[in-house]
Design a protein around this motif. Structure first.
Motif, PDB file in Angstrom:
ATOM      1  N   SER A 122       6.618  -1.407   1.568  1.00 27.63           N
ATOM      2  CA  SER A 122       8.028  -1.276   1.165  1.00 27.63           C
ATOM      3  C   SER A 122       8.475   0.188   1.171  1.00 27.63           C
ATOM      4  N   ASP A 123       7.540   1.131   0.998  1.00 23.67           N
ATOM      5  CA  ASP A 123       7.910   2.543   0.755  1.00 23.67           C
ATOM      6  C   ASP A 123       8.993   2.586  -0.336  1.00 23.67           C
ATOM      7  N   HIS A 124       8.798   1.716  -1.327  1.00 24.20           N
ATOM      8  CA  HIS A 124       9.789   1.602  -2.403  1.00 24.20           C
ATOM      9  C   HIS A 124      10.003   2.941  -3.099  1.00 24.20           C
ATOM     10  N   GLN A 171       0.819  -1.224   0.000  1.00 23.74           N
ATOM     11  CA  GLN A 171       0.000   0.000   0.000  1.00 23.74           C
ATOM     12  C   GLN A 171       0.847   1.265   0.000  1.00 23.74           C
ATOM     13  N   HIS A 172       2.171   1.129  -0.114  1.00 27.50           N
ATOM     14  CA  HIS A 172       3.018   2.327  -0.038  1.00 27.50           C
ATOM     15  C   HIS A 172       4.225   2.154  -0.955  1.00 27.50           C
ATOM     16  N   VAL A 173       4.065   2.597  -2.210  1.00 28.55           N
ATOM     17  CA  VAL A 173       5.182   2.554  -3.162  1.00 28.55           C
ATOM     18  C   VAL A 173       5.232   3.888  -3.911  1.00 28.55           C
ATOM     19  N   HIS A 174       6.395   4.181  -4.447  1.00 31.18           N
ATOM     20  CA  HIS A 174       6.567   5.427  -5.206  1.00 31.18           C
ATOM     21  C   HIS A 174       7.138   5.114  -6.593  1.00 31.18           C
ATOM     22  N   PHE A 175       6.395   5.511  -7.620  1.00 31.67           N
ATOM     23  CA  PHE A 175       6.915   5.434  -8.982  1.00 31.67           C
ATOM     24  C   PHE A 175       6.980   6.821  -9.621  1.00 31.67           C
ATOM     25  N   MET A 198      -5.946   9.146   1.237  1.00 31.69           N
ATOM     26  CA  MET A 198      -5.102  10.264   0.755  1.00 31.69           C
ATOM     27  C   MET A 198      -3.983  10.520   1.759  1.00 31.69           C
ATOM     28  N   LYS A 199      -2.909  11.175   1.285  1.00 29.08           N
ATOM     29  CA  LYS A 199      -1.768  11.411   2.173  1.00 29.08           C
ATOM     30  C   LYS A 199      -1.454  12.897   2.269  1.00 29.08           C
ATOM     31  N   LEU A 200      -1.004  13.283   3.466  1.00 28.70           N
ATOM     32  CA  LEU A 200      -0.431  14.619   3.660  1.00 28.70           C
ATOM     33  C   LEU A 200       0.932  14.462   4.302  1.00 28.70           C
TER      34      LEU A 200
HETATM   35 ZN    ZN Z   1       6.774   6.905   0.990  1.00 33.19          ZN
END
Ligand code: ZN
Ligand code: URP
Ligand code: ZN
Length: 463
Positions: A313-315, A57-61, A147-149
């Motif tokens: 992963s906060d990939h 639920q937490h990845v960055h592309f 959503m994220k802040l």
């Molecule tokens: Zn992150």
């Protein structure tokens, strides 16, 4: 196309038993002993564990830091290779554009036809104008209900102040949207960073010194109080330390719907990695920072207590040779984030299950089932039940080796766990019935993934 997975030990978030699984039309059609059905393809899973495909639920592309951009959705094949069949990535709202439009425009240009696994998004609010706050309910309708802040990252366009957080919480609860925060006190970090740089402390190790546990704990507590004020649920991203866990536990014990995730690297890597010579420490610059070993134990305990309900992963696919070197003279300029998309299951197995920190059920819980629930995707994702998507991992617990960048498909020049012992490995992966990993080799392709419609208020269902 039908596939029969025979004789495996099925592991779910609450049970374990030997059974066959019959897959048809991308769904789990039947589960039982000796199904004996004649299938187009048979996978013998004798002696192996069969798990639901992971939900990260937490990845960055698309994350950018001072102009450096992470590897895109092309690299999502690394997720499949590591047994993760669903990813949820963060999309920054573009200034002047709405939240939903920012996600939709990004999705069409970058994810559709490219993602190697199923996917959805969290919108990151960067421009909290009144009309943008009013738009929050539309996120739920569009299928993006979390959503994220960013409370951290002072001076960057995606930093959010308390005003934006409180207004978001108030509006989000009307629509069943879950607010997730990156909880670190941005001002405190800024003060400490300036002090360190003035003293000539520029190396990667000082990244950790500049953002100690208390800056995370303070922001976690503040966000919890704001959520209490708004009477809204709250989710804390990438929790790393005992003090932040204590804040979540205290809120939880009062019945406040506050939960959080941690990430694989915070469970097994500590701040000594940041002190590696020859700028090697830059590989481990992520925020919040890696902690001292005692915090790692607190995180495993928090997982078992249920205060942290997912391991992500906060990939973040920044390379070391070029991008991380942007901060060679000043740790503040090192792009924050580390790769880990492919490693989540094998890290949790080796250092969680094999070391006796968590049960196999708990592994499935934090790797697949609960992240699916958090995001309104359960039981379609994260479960082995009839009617669920046939996202299935066959895991060989007898394999022995090490983590190495040579095995990574993430298109980054390093592996965060390089040289560390690895017990067990992902051997076969089905994505909605299509085999994307065969005998530990990735055989899927970009475009295999489908957009998912997430239901609102996954977090509340768990209270
Ligand atoms: Zn992150
Ligand atoms: O260092 C990190 N975690 N980079 C990714 C952005 C974020 O804060 O999640
Ligand atoms: Zn963050």
């Amino acid at each position: 196309m039908t596939t029969l997975i025979k004789n495996g030990t099925l592991v779910t978030a609450d049970a374990e038993y030997i059974a066959d699984i019959l897959v048809e039309d991308g769904k789990i059609q039947a589960i039982g002993q000796d199904l004996g059905a004649s299938a187009d393809q048979v996978i013998d899973a004798q002696g192996k564990y069969v798990l639901p495909g992971g939900v990260d639920q937490h990845v960055h592309f698309s994350f950018e830091f001072n102009g450096a951009k992470v590897r895109g959705f092309e690299s999502s094949k690394a997720a499949a290779a590591g047994g993760t069949t669903t990813v949820i990535e963060f999309v920054n709202q573009i200034r002047g554009k709405g939240l939903v439009d920012s996600v939709e425009d990004y999705r069409k240009a970058n994810a559709d036809g490219v993602a190697a696994v199923d996917y959805s998004f969290h919108a990151v609010m960067t421009d909290p104008r009144p009309e943008v706050i009013e738009e929050i309910p539309d996120l739920a309708k569009a299928g993006y209900p979390v959503m994220k802040l960013f409370m951290a990252y002072k001076g960057m366009f995606f930093h959010a102040d308390d005003d934006a957080i409180l207004k978001s919480l108030l509006k989000a609860k009307e629509a069943g949207v879950t607010v997730m925060v990156h909880a670190e006190n941005a001002d405190a970090i800024d003060v400490l960073q300036r002090q360190l740089i003035a003293e000539g402390k520029t190396e990667p190790y000082y990244h950790a010194v500049s953002r100690p546990p208390i800056v995370e704990a303070e922001a976690t507590r503040r966000a919890i109080y704001l959520a209490q004020l708004a009477d809204a649920p709250l989710y804390i991203a990438h929790v790393t330390c005992r003090e932040a866990v204590e804040e979540i536990a205290a809120a939880h014990s009062k019945g406040q719907p506050v939960l959080g995730e941690t990430c694989s690297h915070y469970l097994v890597l500590d701040e000594s990695n940041l002190a590696k010579p020859d700028f090697e420490g830059a590989k481990y610059v992520c925020s919040p920072a890696l902690r001292t070993p005692d915090h790692l134990e607190a995180l495993w305990q928090a997982i078992n207590q249920g205060w942290l309900n997912a391991v992500s992963s906060d990939h973040c696919g920044f390379d070391w040779k070029v991008q991380k070197h942007m901060g060679v003279d000043d740790f503040r300029n090192i792009p924050n984030g580390a790769p880990g998309l492919q490693n989540r299951l094998e890290v949790l197995w080796t250092y969680g299950v094999e070391k006796g920190k968590i049960s196999r059920q708990k592994l499935v819980d934090v790797f697949a089932a609960t992240p699916a629930k958090n995001n309104g995707l359960f039981p379609r994702k994260g479960s082995l039940t009839v009617g669920a998507d046939a996202d299935i991992v066959v895991f060989d617990p007898s394999w022995r080796g090490v983590f190495t960048v040579d095995d990574m498909l993430h298109d980054v020049d390093y592996c965060s766990y390089e040289g560390m012992e690895k017990i067990g490995r992902v051997e076969q992966v089905l994505l909605r019935g299509k085999q994307v990993v065969k005998d530990a080799v990735y055989v899927g392709e970009n475009g295999d993934g489908q957009l998912l419609q997430c239901e609102p208020y996954g977090l509340l269902y768990q209270q």
